[in-house]
Design an enzyme around this catalytic site. Structure first.
Site, short mmCIF file in Angstrom:
data_model
loop_
_atom_site.label_atom_id
_atom_site.label_comp_id
_atom_site.label_asym_id
_atom_site.label_seq_id
_atom_site.Cartn_x
_atom_site.Cartn_y
_atom_site.Cartn_z
CB CYS A 25 -37.11 8.11 -12.53
SG CYS A 25 -35.41 8.51 -13.00
CE1 TYR A 182 -32.34 11.20 -19.19
CE2 TYR A 182 -31.78 9.02 -18.37
CZ TYR A 182 -32.73 9.96 -18.75
OH TYR A 182 -34.07 9.64 -18.68
NE ARG A 230 -28.99 0.52 -15.76
CZ ARG A 230 -30.31 0.54 -15.58
NH1 ARG A 230 -30.90 1.66 -15.20
NH2 ARG A 230 -31.03 -0.54 -15.76
NE ARG A 326 -40.26 -2.23 -17.62
CZ ARG A 326 -40.28 -2.14 -18.95
NH1 ARG A 326 -41.35 -1.65 -19.55
NH2 ARG A 326 -39.24 -2.52 -19.67
#
Length: 367
Positions: A25, A182, A230, A326
């Site tokens: 995000c 989520y 996912r 990352r």
């Protein structure tokens, strides 16, 4: 020959190597529309050397955004903006580009991390959130509305519509987001789903709504393009989703025609103690699903930043694809550098070849 840099078929999609850049995000959209930030961000990742790039969690409806700054795919302006980005990318990169379709559920209506990351107030534009049960993610957050059949029908239709928009925009792949606490993840876990109807209780019941969404997306998304999911391997809390349930869900998604299974964990319970400092700490979940569904393409993710570790994971058969996140933000050339570390050609874009490890005379010199 490095196995990490060997080709892989993901359903109908041919990848040049086993490195995927996971959705991350950016919290930089305006009314769900990607902005110039997304142009440069995705443009850089498209020449990163990875075999696949997946765009951040993108809301299928306004109520499904994590924050007001999330990207979306529920209207024409959003679709057109993504189409423009992909059209631009295709002038210099053939890297497959996917998008993760998502609904934030009870974790919606919050501020971006650098804006505090907390639940929005009414003055800040808070909106109604939805979940399987009227249980807040944590004490200071909004209590979601327990979803009715009508709510579920709306969300199923929104996922299918977003998939059709993603196809028209030119995406090569869709990933359904059923992880990190989520909405679809909330239904799968007994910690967030305490319903007493056909959508709660047993693992089969808890998977019922996520599988409805999955089937709708499968029906809406072309078989000529790749489709994945996912999902969580663990809540990292006692009494959370069990590994045998995770494996069963993965098998069900594979049976529905999903081309890959992407294993992650956490994010569903605020009090979870996640051992995130250990490289490859989530690998056990990918391996368990791969063992149970060996014919499935399985993607592993989670603090995998050493090329040699990534190579070993693929060589051992624990997973077929390695997702980095990352590591790619820290070093957008991670895949190129990993190739050199594993004895492969660096394959930089021609415009950057003079900076390659073998052609730049100044590389490695000390003063």
């Amino acid at each position: 020959m490095s196995l990490l840099f060997s080709p892989l078929a993901v359903g109908p999609l041919a990848l040049r190597n086993r490195i995927a850049i996971a959705p991350m995000c950016q919290y930089s959209a305006v009314d769900g529309v990607p902005q110039p930030w997304h142009v440069q961000h995705l443009g850089r990742l498209a020449i990163s050397g990875a075999g696949l790039v997946i765009v951040e969690a993108t809301g299928v409806e306004a109520a499904g955004r994590i924050t007001p700054d999330d990207t979306g795919l529920w209207n024409d302006a959003q679709e057109a903006a993504f189409a423009d980005i992909i059209q631009g990318l295709r002038t210099y990169s053939d890297t497959p580009i996917g998008v993760q379709l998502a609904h934030a559920g009870r974790k919606a209506s919050t501020a971006a991390p650098w804006k505090g990351g907390q639940a929005l107030t009414e003055e800040e534009g808070a909106w109604t959130t939805f979940g399987p049960s009227a249980l807040a993610f944590k004490e200071s957050w909004h209590t979601p509305v327990e979803m009715t059949e009508a709510d579920m029908d709306r969300v199923v239709a929104a996922f299918a519509d977003a998939a059709r928009r993603a196809d028209r925009a030119g995406f090569d792949l869709v990933e359904v987001h059923a992880a990190h606490g989520y909405l679809l993840c909330e239904f799968l876990s007994p910690l967030s789903n305490q319903r007493t109807d056909q959508y709660g209780g047993s693992a089969e019941n808890r998977a019922r709504f996520p599988l409805r969404v999955a089937k709708a997306v499968r029906d809406a998304w072309p078989r000529t393009k790749a489709l994945g999911v996912r999902f969580n391997g663990s809540d990292w809390v006692e009494g959370g989703v069990a590994l045998e349930e995770v494996v069963a869900f993965g098998a069900a998604m594979h049976d529905l025609g999903y081309d890959y299974l992407h294993l992650t964990s956490g994010g569903n319970v605020a009090r979870a103690d996640i051992p995130g400092a250990e490289p490859g700490y989530q690998l056990r979940f990918a391996e368990a699903v791969k063992v149970a569904v060996p014919q499935a393409v399985v993607m592993a993710v989670g603090m995998i930043f050493d090329p040699h570790q990534a190579e070993q994971i693929v060589a051992s058969g624990q997973a077929d694809l390695i997702a980095i996140a990352r590591a790619a933000l820290d070093d957008p050339n991670w895949a190129h550098h990993a190739a050199v570390a594993l004895g492969q050609a660096e394959n930089l874009p021609v415009q950057y070849e003079r900076a390659g490890k073998t052609t730049w005379p100044g590389y490695g010199r000390t003063v």
